[in-house]
Scaffold this motif. Structure first.
Motif, PDB file in Angstrom:
ATOM      1  N   UNK A  50       0.793  -1.227   0.000  1.00  0.00           N
ATOM      2  CA  UNK A  50       0.000   0.000   0.000  1.00  0.00           C
ATOM      3  C   UNK A  50       0.823   1.274   0.000  1.00  0.00           C
ATOM      4  N   UNK A  51       1.853   1.304  -0.783  1.00  0.00           N
ATOM      5  CA  UNK A  51       2.681   2.500  -0.877  1.00  0.00           C
ATOM      6  C   UNK A  51       2.953   2.841  -2.332  1.00  0.00           C
ATOM      7  N   UNK A  52       3.345   4.068  -2.572  1.00  0.00           N
ATOM      8  CA  UNK A  52       3.699   4.522  -3.915  1.00  0.00           C
ATOM      9  C   UNK A  52       5.064   3.938  -4.264  1.00  0.00           C
ATOM     10  N   UNK A  93       1.865   8.180   1.277  1.00  0.00           N
ATOM     11  CA  UNK A  93       0.461   7.797   1.349  1.00  0.00           C
ATOM     12  C   UNK A  93      -0.012   7.338  -0.031  1.00  0.00           C
ATOM     13  N   UNK A  94      -0.730   6.223  -0.045  1.00  0.00           N
ATOM     14  CA  UNK A  94      -1.226   5.672  -1.309  1.00  0.00           C
ATOM     15  C   UNK A  94      -2.466   6.394  -1.816  1.00  0.00           C
ATOM     16  N   UNK A  95      -3.102   7.208  -0.963  1.00  0.00           N
ATOM     17  CA  UNK A  95      -4.352   7.842  -1.369  1.00  0.00           C
ATOM     18  C   UNK A  95      -4.259   9.353  -1.505  1.00  0.00           C
ATOM     19  N   UNK A  96      -3.023   9.873  -1.575  1.00  0.00           N
ATOM     20  CA  UNK A  96      -2.837  11.314  -1.780  1.00  0.00           C
ATOM     21  C   UNK A  96      -1.797  11.546  -2.855  1.00  0.00           C
ATOM     22  N   UNK A  97      -1.920  12.672  -3.554  1.00  0.00           N
ATOM     23  CA  UNK A  97      -0.939  13.028  -4.570  1.00  0.00           C
ATOM     24  C   UNK A  97       0.421  13.278  -3.938  1.00  0.00           C
TER      25      UNK A  97
END
Length: 140
Positions: A50-52, A93-97
């Motif tokens: 779950x990471x970029x 964060x996987x859910x933020x730009x």
């Protein structure tokens, strides 16, 4: 040092010369010394856990250094990366730009050196740091 292109001109230039990544990157600020860019994170940028991914962050650092250089020298599409050093410091964060903040450290006739900090949007602590060197083609 003053930027020789506006943010709108740079975003249009990027769409023109890199249509394959159109919509992924956005120049938010550039003044010839500082450049701020956004990388829209999408599911294909994520890795297990779950990471970029590192390549996504490297791409943002590389494009940010390219834009920072173009901000100073103008449209020179054949300017290329010659060196990179990158530290991955925290899990983004996987859910933020991702937001990159760059400073032009040196601009010469044949090269530029840029320092880039990358953040998950809204976080104060950087997730990665890069130092990029670009080769500027000689004027003909």
């Amino acid at each position: 040092m003053q930027a020789v292109m506006s943010v709108a001109e740079m975003n249009a230039f990027m769409d023109e010369v890199f249509p394959q990544v159109s919509g992924e990157f956005e120049v938010e600020h550039m003044d010839g010394y500082e450049t701020v860019m956004r990388r829209r994170v999408k599911e294909s940028d994520l890795r297990p856990g779950g990471t970029v991914s590192g390549p996504t962050m490297f791409g943002l650092a590389d494009v940010t250094a390219y834009v920072a250089t173009m901000a100073c020298i103008g449209r020179e599409a054949l300017t290329v990366t010659t060196n990179c050093s990158m530290d991955f410091m925290r899990k983004p964060s996987a859910d933020r730009d991702l937001i990159a903040r760059a400073r032009m450290l040196k601009l010469g006739r044949t090269m530029s050196v840029t320092d880039i900090l990358i953040y998950s949007e809204g976080d104060e602590a950087p997730v990665a740091r890069a130092n990029m060197t670009y080769s500027i083609p000689p004027k003909r």
